[in-house]
Motif scaffolding. Sequence first.
Motif, short mmCIF file in Angstrom:
data_model
loop_
_atom_site.label_atom_id
_atom_site.label_comp_id
_atom_site.label_asym_id
_atom_site.label_seq_id
_atom_site.Cartn_x
_atom_site.Cartn_y
_atom_site.Cartn_z
N GLU A 1 60.47 48.15 87.58
CA GLU A 1 59.18 48.63 87.12
C GLU A 1 59.05 48.23 85.65
O GLU A 1 59.40 48.97 84.74
N GLU A 2 58.55 47.02 85.41
CA GLU A 2 58.46 46.49 84.06
C GLU A 2 57.05 46.02 83.81
O GLU A 2 56.14 46.18 84.60
N SER A 3 56.90 45.33 82.68
CA SER A 3 55.62 44.72 82.39
C SER A 3 55.31 43.69 83.46
O SER A 3 56.19 43.02 83.96
N VAL A 4 54.03 43.56 83.79
CA VAL A 4 53.67 42.72 84.92
C VAL A 4 53.64 41.25 84.54
O VAL A 4 53.11 40.87 83.52
N SER A 5 54.27 40.42 85.36
CA SER A 5 54.14 38.98 85.26
C SER A 5 53.96 38.47 86.66
O SER A 5 54.06 39.21 87.62
N ARG A 6 53.71 37.21 86.82
CA ARG A 6 53.50 36.68 88.16
C ARG A 6 54.79 36.63 88.96
O ARG A 6 54.79 36.29 90.13
N SER A 7 55.92 36.96 88.35
CA SER A 7 57.18 36.92 89.08
C SER A 7 57.83 38.29 89.19
O SER A 7 58.95 38.41 89.59
N SER A 8 57.10 39.35 88.84
CA SER A 8 57.67 40.68 88.96
C SER A 8 56.66 41.63 89.56
O SER A 8 55.48 41.42 89.47
N THR A 9 57.17 42.70 90.16
CA THR A 9 56.30 43.68 90.77
C THR A 9 55.83 44.66 89.72
O THR A 9 56.63 45.20 88.97
N PRO B 1 60.09 43.38 100.44
CA PRO B 1 60.06 41.99 100.92
C PRO B 1 59.31 41.08 99.96
O PRO B 1 58.33 41.49 99.33
N ASP B 2 59.77 39.84 99.86
CA ASP B 2 59.22 38.91 98.87
C ASP B 2 57.72 38.69 99.01
O ASP B 2 57.01 38.55 98.02
N ASN B 3 57.21 38.65 100.24
CA ASN B 3 55.79 38.36 100.41
C ASN B 3 54.90 39.56 100.07
O ASN B 3 53.67 39.43 99.99
N LEU B 4 55.50 40.73 99.84
CA LEU B 4 54.71 41.91 99.46
C LEU B 4 54.62 42.09 97.95
O LEU B 4 53.72 42.78 97.46
N LYS B 5 55.53 41.46 97.20
CA LYS B 5 55.48 41.59 95.74
C LYS B 5 54.20 41.01 95.14
O LYS B 5 53.58 41.65 94.28
N PRO B 6 53.76 39.82 95.59
CA PRO B 6 52.49 39.30 95.05
C PRO B 6 51.30 40.20 95.38
O PRO B 6 50.31 40.20 94.63
N VAL B 7 51.38 40.96 96.47
CA VAL B 7 50.30 41.88 96.81
C VAL B 7 50.13 42.91 95.70
O VAL B 7 49.01 43.21 95.27
N LEU B 8 51.25 43.46 95.22
CA LEU B 8 51.19 44.45 94.15
C LEU B 8 50.77 43.83 92.82
O LEU B 8 50.08 44.45 92.02
N TYR C 1 42.98 56.96 101.81
CA TYR C 1 43.52 55.78 101.14
C TYR C 1 44.12 54.79 102.14
O TYR C 1 44.38 55.14 103.29
N GLY C 2 44.34 53.56 101.66
CA GLY C 2 44.75 52.50 102.55
C GLY C 2 46.06 51.82 102.21
O GLY C 2 46.91 52.37 101.49
N SER C 3 46.19 50.59 102.69
CA SER C 3 47.46 49.87 102.70
C SER C 3 48.09 49.69 101.33
O SER C 3 49.29 49.91 101.15
N VAL C 4 47.32 49.26 100.34
CA VAL C 4 47.93 48.92 99.05
C VAL C 4 48.46 50.16 98.34
O VAL C 4 49.48 50.11 97.65
N HIS C 5 47.78 51.29 98.49
CA HIS C 5 48.28 52.51 97.87
C HIS C 5 49.55 53.00 98.55
O HIS C 5 50.44 53.55 97.90
N LEU C 6 49.66 52.78 99.86
CA LEU C 6 50.90 53.10 100.56
C LEU C 6 52.03 52.19 100.07
O LEU C 6 53.17 52.64 99.88
N LEU C 7 51.72 50.92 99.83
CA LEU C 7 52.74 49.99 99.34
C LEU C 7 53.22 50.40 97.95
O LEU C 7 54.41 50.28 97.64
N ARG C 8 52.34 50.90 97.11
CA ARG C 8 52.75 51.37 95.79
C ARG C 8 53.79 52.49 95.89
O ARG C 8 54.65 52.63 95.01
N LEU C 9 53.69 53.28 96.94
CA LEU C 9 54.64 54.38 97.12
C LEU C 9 56.08 53.89 97.14
O LEU C 9 56.98 54.56 96.62
N SER D 1 55.60 43.73 106.24
CA SER D 1 55.65 42.33 105.82
C SER D 1 55.14 41.40 106.92
O SER D 1 54.38 40.46 106.66
N LYS D 2 55.54 41.67 108.16
CA LYS D 2 55.10 40.83 109.28
C LYS D 2 53.60 40.96 109.54
O LYS D 2 52.96 40.03 110.04
N ASN D 3 53.04 42.11 109.20
CA ASN D 3 51.62 42.36 109.45
C ASN D 3 50.78 42.30 108.17
O ASN D 3 49.65 42.78 108.14
N ALA D 4 51.35 41.69 107.12
CA ALA D 4 50.68 41.68 105.82
C ALA D 4 49.30 41.04 105.87
O ALA D 4 48.37 41.50 105.20
#
Length: 349
Positions: free
Chosen positions: A129-137, A188-195, A283-291, A324-327
């Motif tokens: 949980e750091e400052s946001v960059s395109r390579s971190s969540t 999962p790696d494909n969910l990090k860009p979502v956040l 609330y929906g998917s992205v807020h659940l992912l933040r959890l 991740s499979k249903n992203a």
Amino acid sequence: MAPKPKYVEGEKVLCYHGPALYDAKITHVDLSEKEPQYHVHYQGWNKNWDEWITEERMVKHNESGLQKQRELKLKLTGKKQPTGTPGRKKGSKGVPKVAASAPPATPKVSTSGTKAAAPTAAAAPTVKEESVSRSSTPSIDRPSSKHKNTEQSVEGPRKKKVKVEPAPPPVETEDPIVPKVEVNIKLPDNLKPVLIDDWDFVNKQKMLFQLPAEKNIDDILNDYYEAKVSKDRDSRDTVLEITKGLRDYFNSMLGTQLLYKFERTQYGELLKEHKGKPLTDIYGSVHLLRLFVKVGSMLAHTAIDDRSMSVLVTHLQDFLRWTSKNASHLFSPTYYYSAPADYHRKAFL
């Protein structure tokens, strides 16, 4: 025309924030709506957590109200005070470790019949949980705390005393003998860009997630339950406990740890519009992912043995793999919309 307000500008009150009551002061009163709206500032806390609320979240700051505040603290954490506040004071780094509300009960997971225990929490990679960059969540942004009134001697060439402003004492007292280690949940790696995109949409582009969500969290968890049970009928009870636990954690943590500042006005409006409705039904998917960025630190504060924790983490990781499979069906930029001008006015007041 709004009814006569019970409170006046400048009055000290107690306000519900999650399941606890906090000291606050009314800074503005708006009588243009059907019911009075109060803009409150939480005493001693960053103004980023000022918000508009209605009378249903307010209690008079008198002996009766203070007694209610004490009773809620005891009810939430026994003899300990609640482990959180409406916001952190200005100055410290990081995010609050726990929500203002007490953690919901950890789902009971049966360890029998498990073919192999999951790797220990320490072995799992950490979602930083750091400052946001395109390579971190991104972490969910939280106002930080303001320190004061403590003086420490700092050695230097002139041995000059310098005021060092340390973090305020934690609200919850922790056992110094038994350190609490955060449970690491691997995203999962494909969910990090979502956040990362989610952070950009809300904080940079000033967009909001369309709510109530077309596919809400209850729907998502029900889909997961059906998918798992269709393959293994014997897993019904365990999967049901996992989904129930996720619902409890989300409903408990959303208002205090899972929202960006720009979303808080939307949150307040939804609470008024959907009184009594579970947040998982709004609330929906992205807020659940933040959890899942936060849940590891919450699990560290639960009384659960190592083996049960290992099994629990295994199930949480399984849910993330399913997500991740249903992203492609769960996440989309089209779920966001640009906030209108009047929303900006309220959000930055």
